[in-house]
Each structure stands twice: as C-alpha cells, then as structure tokens.
Enzyme design. Structure first.
Site, short mmCIF file in Angstrom:
data_model
loop_
_atom_site.label_atom_id
_atom_site.label_comp_id
_atom_site.label_asym_id
_atom_site.label_seq_id
_atom_site.Cartn_x
_atom_site.Cartn_y
_atom_site.Cartn_z
N SER A 15 0.83 -1.20 0.00
CA SER A 15 0.00 0.00 0.00
C SER A 15 0.87 1.25 0.00
CB SER A 15 -0.90 0.01 1.24
OG SER A 15 -1.63 1.22 1.34
N TYR A 38 -1.11 -0.23 10.49
CA TYR A 38 -1.26 -0.76 9.13
C TYR A 38 -0.11 -0.29 8.25
CZ TYR A 38 -3.23 -1.07 4.38
OH TYR A 38 -3.43 -1.31 3.04
#
Length: 260
Positions: free
Chosen positions: A144, A155
C-alpha cells in the site's frame, strides 16, 4: 491484457473473497490460470463459482492465514490440487481501525500487524520449499502507498514490513529463479465489503478521521482520485506474468502518482 498469459499455471490468490482479490481471481481465470482461492470467509465459495463459470479449474482453501498453520494448510491444498505453486499473490490485509496512533491500544496494534503483515510473511514461507525445489516461481505481494499516511499507523508499519520482505526475499532467491515483487495500491473504489474488517460501526469522531484518510489519499495522488479495482488488477497481473520477467525486488506504486 492478452489472453493466455497464465495458461496452465497454478496460481494461489489469498484474500480472494472480495475487492481486489476477487478481481485478480476473475482476471486470472480469463487468462487461463488454475486457481487456488484462499479466504477465511465463506464468500470465497461465491468467487470460486464465478471462476468456474469462466471455465477455470479452481479449488478453495478456507483458513486463517494470520497463522503459520493456516499458511501450511493452504500450501498443502495447492500441492494436492495442482502439484505445485507457480504464482502466489498475497492479498490479505487492510486496516481494521481508523484513528490517530495515540488512540490505538496494544491489542489493536498487534491485531493490525497480524492482519496486514503475517499472512504475507507466512504464505511466502509456506510456498518457498516447493519453488526452491523446482527452481522457479513468482510472488506478488499487495502492499500500500499508505506506508506514508495518516490515522492507520500500525497498518502503515505492517505494509512497510511487506515492502522490506519483498526486497529481501527477492535478493535472497533471485539466484533460484524466484521473482518477488509488490504492488503498492493507492485508494481504490470498491463495492461495500460483504465481510467488514471491523464489525463495529464508525462513531461520529471515527467518521471524521476516516474522511481525513480519504482527503489525504486524494490529495497525495497527482491524479486527485481513487483508482479502480481493474487498475490495481492490471498491475498485479503484469508483475505476476512473464511480461515482467526481468523485474524483481520492486515495489510498484499504483496510486495515481502517490509514491507512498
């Protein structure tokens, strides 16, 4: 996409029940792959039916890829079905909570790392022995651009780990005919999740923080928009195919110009 790039290849797709994972599975089926679709949710069976309707051979492996045992079972299912894993696409991950870092509790931080790092780590480890024995294989990890972002720091850290894993694994095993790359996805338009990452609805403050993520994601993209599932799928299949035969150890940002 040219038809047949994956003809006869055994491809494992994790997190195949919805979103990008489902898109990858359907695209691979159209290009001739034999598929092992992994997810812990029952909705993966629906995707398997879609894949079979396209004429592809498919098997389903349900399990918890946050554990080594789950990854082992997935690899065993792939070997039982097709005798090998030619391509592994690691797609499990996604932030569970949306909040500033100081709001995360220790258990939440550990849960985020388990969700977005360990499935990729375990699955890479599980498929390696077979790939090494055959001296060939391809791994594409879904990362990501949120390695540089707000309100989801654990995350971000997990996806930074995925990027490091990608680079180091590629360096270690290029000599063995194994390519390892990653696609760093940007913000992606997708249908509402059938199985949410967090079953608790967002409160007013969390909605405000979530809007902060949306605004930051669009502002960080030179194109000032979210991408589509098809745009992410195209990059993943490119790196998984022989079209990318001289590319390894790379993280390809697909975020409209956001480099992560």
């Amino acid at each position: 996409m040219s038809a047949g790039r994956f003809a006869g290849q055994a491809v494992v797709v994790t997190g195949a029940g919805q979103g990008i994972g489902r898109g990858v599975a359907l695209a691979l089926a159209r290009e001739g792959a034999q598929l092992v679709l992994a997810d812990r949710a029952a909705i993966v069976e629906e995707v398997a039916a879609e894949v079979a309707a396209l004429g592809a051979l498919v098997t389903v492996a349900r399990g918890d890829l946050e554990t080594w045992e789950g990854a082992e079972q997935l690899n065993a299912a792939a070997l039982a079905a097709f005798g090998r894993v030619d391509v592994l696409i690691n797609n499990v991950g996604g932030t569970i909570w949306v909040q500033p870092f100081q709001e995360y509790g220790p258990a939440q931080i550990e849960a985020e790392i388990r969700r977005s790092l360990f499935p990729t780590l375990w699955c890479c480890r599980a498929v390696l022995p077979d790939m090494l024995q055959r001296q060939q294989g391809v791994i594409v990890n879904v990362s990501s651009v949120a390695t540089r972002g707000i309100y989801r720091i654990p995350y971000s850290a997990a996806k930074g780990g995925v990027n490091a894993l990608t680079a180091s694994l590629a360096m270690e095993h290029a000599q063995h005919g194994i390519r390892v790359n990653a696609v760093a996805t940007g913000g992606t338009e997708a249908p509402p999740r059938k199985v949410p990452r967090n079953e608790q609805p967002l409160n007013a403050q969390e909605h405000q923080w979530y809007q902060g993520i949306v605004d930051q994601t669009k502002n960080s993209s030179l194109m000032q928009r979210y991408g589509t599932i098809d745009e992410q799928v195209a990059a993943i299949l490119f790196l998984a195919s022989k079209d990318a035969s001289y590319i390894t150890g790379s993280v390809l940002p697909v975020g409209g110009g956001d480099q992560g």
